[in-house]
Structures are given as structure tokens and as C-alpha cells.
Enzyme design. Structure first.
Site, PDB file in Angstrom:
ATOM      1  CD  GLU A   1      -2.857   1.534   2.197  1.00 59.24           C
ATOM      2  OE1 GLU A   1      -2.836   0.648   3.111  1.00 59.24           O
ATOM      3  OE2 GLU A   1      -3.674   2.596   2.015  1.00 59.24           O
TER       4      GLU A   1
ATOM      5  CD  GLU B   1       2.229   8.414   4.885  1.00 57.94           C
ATOM      6  OE1 GLU B   1       1.470   7.942   4.137  1.00 57.94           O
ATOM      7  OE2 GLU B   1       2.855   9.420   4.565  1.00 57.94           O
TER       8      GLU B   1
ATOM      9  CG  ASP C   1      -0.421  14.214  -0.795  1.00 60.40           C
ATOM     10  OD1 ASP C   1      -1.629  14.220  -0.204  1.00 60.40           O
ATOM     11  OD2 ASP C   1       0.416  13.713  -0.433  1.00 60.40           O
TER      12      ASP C   1
ATOM     13  CE  LYS D   1      -4.830  23.718  -2.909  1.00 58.76           C
ATOM     14  NZ  LYS D   1      -4.406  23.066  -1.480  1.00 58.76           N
TER      15      LYS D   1
ATOM     16  CG  ASP E   1     -10.619  13.482  -3.780  1.00 58.65           C
ATOM     17  OD1 ASP E   1      -9.379  13.238  -3.801  1.00 58.65           O
ATOM     18  OD2 ASP E   1     -10.755  14.811  -3.510  1.00 58.65           O
TER      19      ASP E   1
ATOM     20  CB  THR F   1      -8.136   5.209   3.314  1.00 59.92           C
ATOM     21  OG1 THR F   1      -8.584   6.304   2.318  1.00 59.92           O
ATOM     22  CG2 THR F   1      -7.502   4.088   2.565  1.00 59.92           C
TER      23      THR F   1
HETATM   24  C1  LIG Z   1      -3.987  12.435   0.755  1.00 61.98           C
HETATM   25  S1  LIG Z   1      -3.210  11.197   1.761  1.00 61.98           S
HETATM   26  C2  LIG Z   1      -4.072   9.693   1.780  1.00 61.98           C
HETATM   27  C3  LIG Z   1      -3.706   8.636   2.781  1.00 61.98           C
HETATM   28  C4  LIG Z   1      -4.325   7.453   2.654  1.00 61.98           C
HETATM   29  N1  LIG Z   1      -4.006   6.621   1.649  1.00 61.98           N
HETATM   30  C5  LIG Z   1      -5.844   7.499   2.924  1.00 61.98           C
HETATM   31  O1  LIG Z   1      -6.606   7.469   1.855  1.00 61.98           O
HETATM   32  O2  LIG Z   1      -6.355   8.027   3.924  1.00 61.98           O
HETATM   33  C6  LIG Z   1      -1.579  10.865   1.020  1.00 61.98           C
HETATM   34  C7  LIG Z   1      -0.868  10.292   1.606  1.00 61.98           C
HETATM   35  O3  LIG Z   1       0.535   9.718   0.873  1.00 61.98           O
HETATM   36  C8  LIG Z   1       1.639  10.077   1.518  1.00 61.98           C
HETATM   37  N2  LIG Z   1       2.751  10.320   0.638  1.00 61.98           N
HETATM   38  C9  LIG Z   1       2.736  11.457  -0.277  1.00 61.98           C
HETATM   39  N3  LIG Z   1       3.757  11.348  -1.096  1.00 61.98           N
HETATM   40  C10 LIG Z   1       4.198   9.883  -1.110  1.00 61.98           C
HETATM   41  C11 LIG Z   1       5.263   9.261  -1.620  1.00 61.98           C
HETATM   42  N4  LIG Z   1       5.851   9.956  -2.926  1.00 61.98           N
HETATM   43  N5  LIG Z   1       5.461   8.000  -1.422  1.00 61.98           N
HETATM   44  C12 LIG Z   1       4.950   7.642  -0.077  1.00 61.98           C
HETATM   45  N6  LIG Z   1       3.703   8.118   0.312  1.00 61.98           N
HETATM   46  C13 LIG Z   1       3.559   9.381  -0.107  1.00 61.98           C
HETATM   47  C14 LIG Z   1       1.163  11.366   2.392  1.00 61.98           C
HETATM   48  O4  LIG Z   1       2.092  11.409   3.579  1.00 61.98           O
HETATM   49  C15 LIG Z   1       0.065  10.863   2.867  1.00 61.98           C
HETATM   50  O5  LIG Z   1      -0.141  10.192   4.040  1.00 61.98           O
END
Ligand SMILES: C[S@@+](CC[C@H](N)C(=O)[O-])C[C@H]1O[C@@H](n2cnc3c(N)ncnc32)[C@H](O)[C@@H]1O
Length: 215
Positions: free
Chosen positions: A43, A68, A117, A121, A154, A194
Site C-alpha cells: 500500500e 509512507e 496527493d 495547485k 477524489d 481509508t
Molecule cells: C492524501 S493522503 C491519503 C492517505 C491514505 N491513502 C488515505 O486514503 O487516507 C496521501 C498520503 O500519501 C503520503 N505520500 C505523499 N507522497 C508520497 C510518496 N511519494 N510516497 C509515499 N507516500 C507518500 C502522504 O504522506 C499521505 O499520508
């Protein structure tokens, strides 16, 4: 610099690997790390670990690896999983772009990418976006033929841009593609989502979904 209390906790945690050099020692050999030959499920961006911890603890016949980048989220993911009475998993605190160092070709069976993410923006942020041509190609190399990636977001623009790249690459079969998956995917399980999905559902946002199978 603000002292982040999670840095030390993460470094001391037996289920967390903080350096990709350390993780890369297990390339080709993750099954030795787990002491079994079970398939590997990855994941990416585990967030606070709700989905990861539930899936890992419900599926002892699979080896779960999370990636993460935030210390607190890495730590929460690991602790939540242990709280569900499951310990044979690992969370790697590093960027998912490092998969080429960490996994051998065909080492992954299934990868979940939920709500990455969008970095939409500002133009200069776009380089941080995960689902770009190079990453999707690398992920395909790491995935066994006939196995999968599941992507949810989303962010419709991110979804459409990703679909365009996927069409160009032509490495994956696309299935169950939808812009409102809750209506279209029958086995949608509201009890295992999530943190971000919980928020988006609260705001009644439509969620895009696709399954990719390596050709
Ligand atoms: C918008 S959050 C979504 C978290 C989770 N998947 C959820 O649906 O609740 C995006 C997550 O990806 C992590 N993240 C961002 N860039 C990443 C990368 N290059 N590799 C691994 N994780 C990353 C961020 O720290 C964050 O926890």
C-alpha cells in the site's frame, strides 16, 4: 527546527524500516524477510493506517508492506496493525518513487494507491505527483504478469491525467473504471476504508476508481 517526537519512535520500531538502503537489502528476498512464500501486497501512502492494518490483520496468507513518508503516519500505521494482533508486516518510511531500489521485477502481486496527493495547485509542484509515466512503468515492472494495481482518488483531473498516461503506456489492462465507484462497484465495503475516504464520503464527493492488470 521543531523536534518531531515520532522520529525516534519510528527509528526504534521493529516493524518500520526508515532507510531505503536498508529496505533494498531485501530486494528479491522479501519472502525470506517474512519467513514464508506468500504474495506481497503493497500500500502506497498508508496515511494513518486504517486500511493497511485491517487488510494485513485479515489476510495472514499475504505479506503486507506499506510505504509512507510522514513519521507520525508511519508510526500510526505500524501501531494500529499491531493493535489488531498482527505483527508479520513492515512499513517503509520512504518515497514510493524508490520502488525500483526496493523491489525486484515481478515481486509485487497487488498494489493499493488510495487518494495520492494530487499536487495540482501550482505548476512547480507537479514534479511531486506520483502517478507519472516513469513511476507507472516502474510499478508495472515490479508487478507479476496478470496481477494488479487498484487506484482511487477524489480528484477527477488527476484521474483523467493518469488515464491518459495509461492509454499511452499500454502496459496494463484497465477494468472497472468508474467516476462514482460507490454506485458501480458491488462489493464496496464501507467498514474498511481509508481516513481520507471517510472524509470525502462525509463531504459526499464522488470517488474515481480503476483496477489495472499487468499485461
Ligand atoms: C492524501 S493522503 C491519503 C492517505 C491514505 N491513502 C488515505 O486514503 O487516507 C496521501 C498520503 O500519501 C503520503 N505520500 C505523499 N507522497 C508520497 C510518496 N511519494 N510516497 C509515499 N507516500 C507518500 C502522504 O504522506 C499521505 O499520508
Amino acid at each position: 527546527m521543531i523536534n518531531n517526537p515520532y522520529i525516534e519512535k519510528v527509528k526504534a520500531h521493529p516493524n518500520i524500516i526508515t532507510k531505503s538502503e536498508e529496505a533494498s537489502k531485501h530486494k528479491w528476498k522479501w519472502n525470506e524477510f517474512f519467513w514464508n512464500n506468500n504474495p506481497i501486497v503493497l500500500e502506497i501512502g498508508t496515511g494513518l493506517g486504517n486500511f493497511f492494518s485491517t487488510e494485513a490483520s485479515k489476510n495472514p496468507d499475504k505479506n503486507y508492506i506499506g510505504m509512507e513518508i510522514k513519521y507520525k503516519r508511519v508510526y500510526n500505521t505500524a501501531e494500529k496493525t499491531i493493535a489488531k494482533w498482527w505483527e508479520n508486516f513492515v512499513v517503509i518510511k520512504d518515497f514510493a518513487q524508490k520502488i525500483t531500489d526496493i523491489f525486484a521485477d515481478w515481486e509485487l502481486e497487488l498494489t493499493y494507491i488510495f487518494f495520492p496527493d494530487p499536487w495540482a495547485k501550482k505548476d512547480r509542484q507537479k514534479k511531486h505527483k506520483l502517478l507519472q509515466e516513469e513511476f507507472l512503468t516502474n510499478l508495472c515492472n515490479k508487478t507479476k504478469i496478470g496481477w494488479k494495481v487498484i487506484f482511487k482518488t477524489d480528484h477527477k483531473e488527476y484521474f483523467d491525467e493518469t488515464l491518459e498516461i495509461l492509454d499511452e503506456l499500454n502496459l496494463w489492462e484497465q477494468s472497472r473504471k468508474t467516476y462514482h465507484y460507490e454506485k458501480d462497484i458491488e462489493e464496496f465495503d464501507v467498514t474498511n476504508i481509508t481516513e481520507f475516504e471517510q472524509i470525502f464520503r462525509g463531504h459526499k464527493l464522488e470517488i474515481c476508481y480503476i483496477e489495472l492488470t499487468k499485461k
